[in-house]
Design an enzyme around this catalytic site. Structure first.
Site, short mmCIF file in Angstrom:
data_model
loop_
_atom_site.label_atom_id
_atom_site.label_comp_id
_atom_site.label_asym_id
_atom_site.label_seq_id
_atom_site.Cartn_x
_atom_site.Cartn_y
_atom_site.Cartn_z
N GLY A 239 0.86 -1.24 0.00
CA GLY A 239 0.20 0.02 -0.07
C GLY A 239 0.93 1.13 -0.11
N GLU A 284 3.48 -6.86 1.89
CA GLU A 284 3.30 -7.12 0.48
C GLU A 284 3.25 -5.88 -0.37
OE1 GLU A 284 -0.79 -8.62 0.77
OE2 GLU A 284 -0.69 -10.15 2.22
N GLY A 286 4.01 -3.41 -3.75
CA GLY A 286 4.02 -3.80 -5.17
C GLY A 286 4.57 -2.37 -5.48
N ARG A 287 3.65 -1.27 -5.41
CA ARG A 287 4.11 -0.04 -6.24
C ARG A 287 5.29 0.41 -5.71
NH1 ARG A 287 -0.31 3.23 -8.06
NH2 ARG A 287 -1.70 1.89 -6.81
N ARG A 323 -3.86 3.21 -16.45
CA ARG A 323 -4.07 4.14 -15.10
C ARG A 323 -4.61 5.43 -15.42
NH1 ARG A 323 -0.98 5.66 -11.45
NH2 ARG A 323 -2.21 4.83 -9.83
N TYR A 327 -8.38 5.22 -13.67
CA TYR A 327 -8.52 6.05 -12.43
C TYR A 327 -8.25 7.47 -12.49
CZ TYR A 327 -6.70 1.32 -11.17
OH TYR A 327 -6.32 0.00 -11.33
N CYS A 353 -9.52 4.17 -30.33
CA CYS A 353 -10.87 4.72 -30.75
C CYS A 353 -11.59 4.78 -29.48
CB CYS A 353 -11.41 3.99 -31.95
SG CYS A 353 -10.36 3.92 -33.24
N TYR A 381 1.86 -1.33 -12.30
CA TYR A 381 0.47 -1.47 -12.68
C TYR A 381 0.39 -0.80 -14.16
CZ TYR A 381 -0.53 -2.58 -8.00
OH TYR A 381 -0.27 -3.16 -6.50
N1 LLP Z 1 -1.59 -7.01 -1.07
C1 LLP Z 1 -2.75 -7.05 -1.79
C2 LLP Z 1 -3.79 -7.91 -0.93
C3 LLP Z 1 -3.15 -6.31 -2.87
O1 LLP Z 1 -4.50 -6.17 -3.07
C4 LLP Z 1 -2.56 -5.43 -3.38
C5 LLP Z 1 -2.83 -4.61 -4.42
C6 LLP Z 1 -0.91 -5.16 -2.64
C7 LLP Z 1 -0.48 -6.20 -2.00
C8 LLP Z 1 -0.09 -4.31 -3.53
O2 LLP Z 1 -0.45 -3.03 -3.15
P1 LLP Z 1 0.63 -2.00 -3.58
O3 LLP Z 1 2.03 -2.04 -2.45
O4 LLP Z 1 1.02 -2.06 -4.81
O5 LLP Z 1 0.04 -0.53 -3.36
N2 LLP Z 1 -4.07 -1.07 -10.12
C9 LLP Z 1 -4.19 0.16 -9.49
C10 LLP Z 1 -3.48 -0.45 -8.09
C11 LLP Z 1 -4.28 -1.82 -7.72
C12 LLP Z 1 -3.77 -2.34 -6.26
C13 LLP Z 1 -4.45 -3.82 -6.01
N3 LLP Z 1 -4.05 -4.59 -4.86
C14 LLP Z 1 -3.19 1.09 -9.90
O6 LLP Z 1 -2.72 1.34 -10.97
O7 LLP Z 1 -3.11 2.28 -8.90
#
Ligand code: LLP
Length: 425
Positions: A239, A284, A286-287, A323, A327, A353, A381
């Site tokens: 997150g 966990e 990601g971003r 994105r 969003y 298109c 993403y």
């Molecule tokens: N763990 C779970 C259970 C998740 O659902 C997610 C992301 C993460 C970890 C990783 O979250 P992060 O650290 O990346 O915030 N496509 C959207 C973001 C969707 C996130 C979905 N879940 C975007 O481009 O902003």
């Protein structure tokens, strides 16, 4: 520090000039920096040093095998949300024992695959899922390690599409139902209840909601241990946000600060409660691992003056980077070669298109047809959400290591796109 810098007016990835990559491999192309990736991971690893902690990179953000392989070699585990993502872990020979499996809709086949390979934990999101997992594990003569994804009902203060910890979301078990759900799980013969997890949302610039969620999880762990259900790990999810460079947007809290505050709370809790028992902490992210690792490089096809707006039509589109369309996300656009000259206000749009096919709106750019632009902070993403809409092959992916350039995914060709299709005989 960014590994994408201008040197003599030309944007470089590490020490490689981006025009060289465009000349060699074409556009649109994702370009990643290895040093940026390793640096981002190191921020987590350093803050976890000497602790029982595991960083399970959420590969939904970017699942290119080269990225996964580099992270696995640094010791990362993985957070997966499908059988396909598990197959990526296996494809690079990484340890399934460091994999956690999230998601609300795990199929029986996916459960079987994960049990066969001995993953670390299933993050279970509902009672029907507990029963299905118990059934699948029993039929295989195994016990499934289980954590419950608890929905702590905190407001993550982010875009509604990427906030996941509120009561109205489809994710997790409601906080008020968590105790009963743990009792159910504990009573099922083929499950081992080992942990607790949550994930409250994405692109969080402040860590206060994350720490609020942590406090709720800790309370629940104490309540459970009084009932004889002792948990071995606490997974706070991902997150943490990144800096997309939008004017007026707050800067994200640094990883080290957030983890420092989080571990301080956990240490204080363990000293006063939890019988001083150890607890493994899982993240966990990601971003925050891959967001600023990549740019999406694109070439200007046309400049089209409009009645109300000027359009800068580029060869990347919403299918390459969803994105903005999905969003209304603000992504920074910049020239690859800086030029003097008249700047104008443009909407940067793609060839697809759809009126929703835009990458950036109202940007002042000094640009001409044929110029290269980059969209910054496109490493998370971006490619994972790309599609083939309009029969557009997905972009090439290039990983830069100093002055070395590696093709980590070839550009898709039109023939790749319809090779699984057939006409009636
Ligand atoms: N763990 C779970 C259970 C998740 O659902 C997610 C992301 C993460 C970890 C990783 O979250 P992060 O650290 O990346 O915030 N496509 C959207 C973001 C969707 C996130 C979905 N879940 C975007 O481009 O902003």
């Amino acid at each position: 520090m960014s590994h994408f810098t201008y040197q003599d007016g030309v944007l470089h990835a590490e020490s490689t000039p981006l025009p060289q990559i465009a000349a060699q491999f074409g556009t649109p192309t994702y370009v990643y920096s290895k040093a940026q990736l390793l640096g981002n991971y190191a921020a987590y690893a350093d803050a976890c040093a000497g602790r029982d902690a595991l960083v399970c990179y959420a590969m939904k953000a970017n699942s290119n095998l080269a990225i996964l392989d580099l992270l696995a070699h640094q010791g990362a585990g993985f957070d997966i949300v499908s059988g396909g993502e598990l197959l990526r872990v296996l494809a690079i020979g990484a340890d399934p024992g460091k994999v956690i499996f999230s998601g609300v809709g795990k199929s029986e086949d996916e459960m079987r695959l994960a049990l066969e390979h001995g993953i670390l934990c299933f993050n279970v999101e509902s009672i029907p899922e507990l029963h299905r997992l118990n059934f699948v594990a029993g039929a295989m003569g195994k016990r499934a390690p289980v954590s419950l994804r608890v929905n702590p009902n905190v407001d993550a203060k982010t875009h509604p599409y990427i906030a996941t910890g509120l009561k109205a979301n489809k994710f997790g078990v409601a906080f008020d139902d968590a105790l009963d759900t743990y009792r159910t799980a504990h009573a099922l013969p083929h499950l081992d209840v080992v942990g607790i997890d949550c994930h409250i949302g994405s692109q969080l610039l402040d860590d206060a909601p994350l720490l609020e969620a942590l406090d709720k999880l800790i309370d629940l762990i104490d309540t459970l241990s009084h009932e004889g259900i002792v948990l071995h790990h606490l997974d706070i999810g991902g997150g943490l946000g990144v800096d997309y460079g939008e004017v007026g947007e707050a800067a994200p809290v640094p990883v080290a600060d957030y983890l420092g505050r989080l571990f301080a709370r956990i240490d204080a809790w363990r000293a006063r409660s939890h019988g001083g028992r150890p607890i493994k902490v899982i993240f966990e992210p990601g971003r925050s691992i891959v967001g600023n690792v990549g740019v999406l490089m694109t070439r200007v096809e046309y400049l089209k003056p409009g009645v109300e707006k000027n359009f800068c039509i580029v060869d990347a589109a919403m299918n390459d980077m969803m994105r903005p369309a999905m969003y209304q996300a603000w992504m920074k656009m910049a020239p690859v070669v800086q030029r003097d000259g008249n700047a104008d206000n443009y909407d940067v749009v793609g060839p697809v298109c759809e009126s929703g096919d835009w990458l950036a709106r109202d940007r002042v750019l000094s640009v001409e047809a044929g110029d290269l632009l980059v969209m910054h902070t496109a490493g998370a993403y971006g490619m994972t959400m790309a599609s083939n809409y309009n029969t557009r092959g997905r972009a090439a992916e290039i990983l830069v290591d100093g002055d070395q350039v590696h093709v980590v995914r070839q550009r898709e060709l039109p023939a790749d796109l319809f090779k699984l299709e057939s006409v009636l005989k």
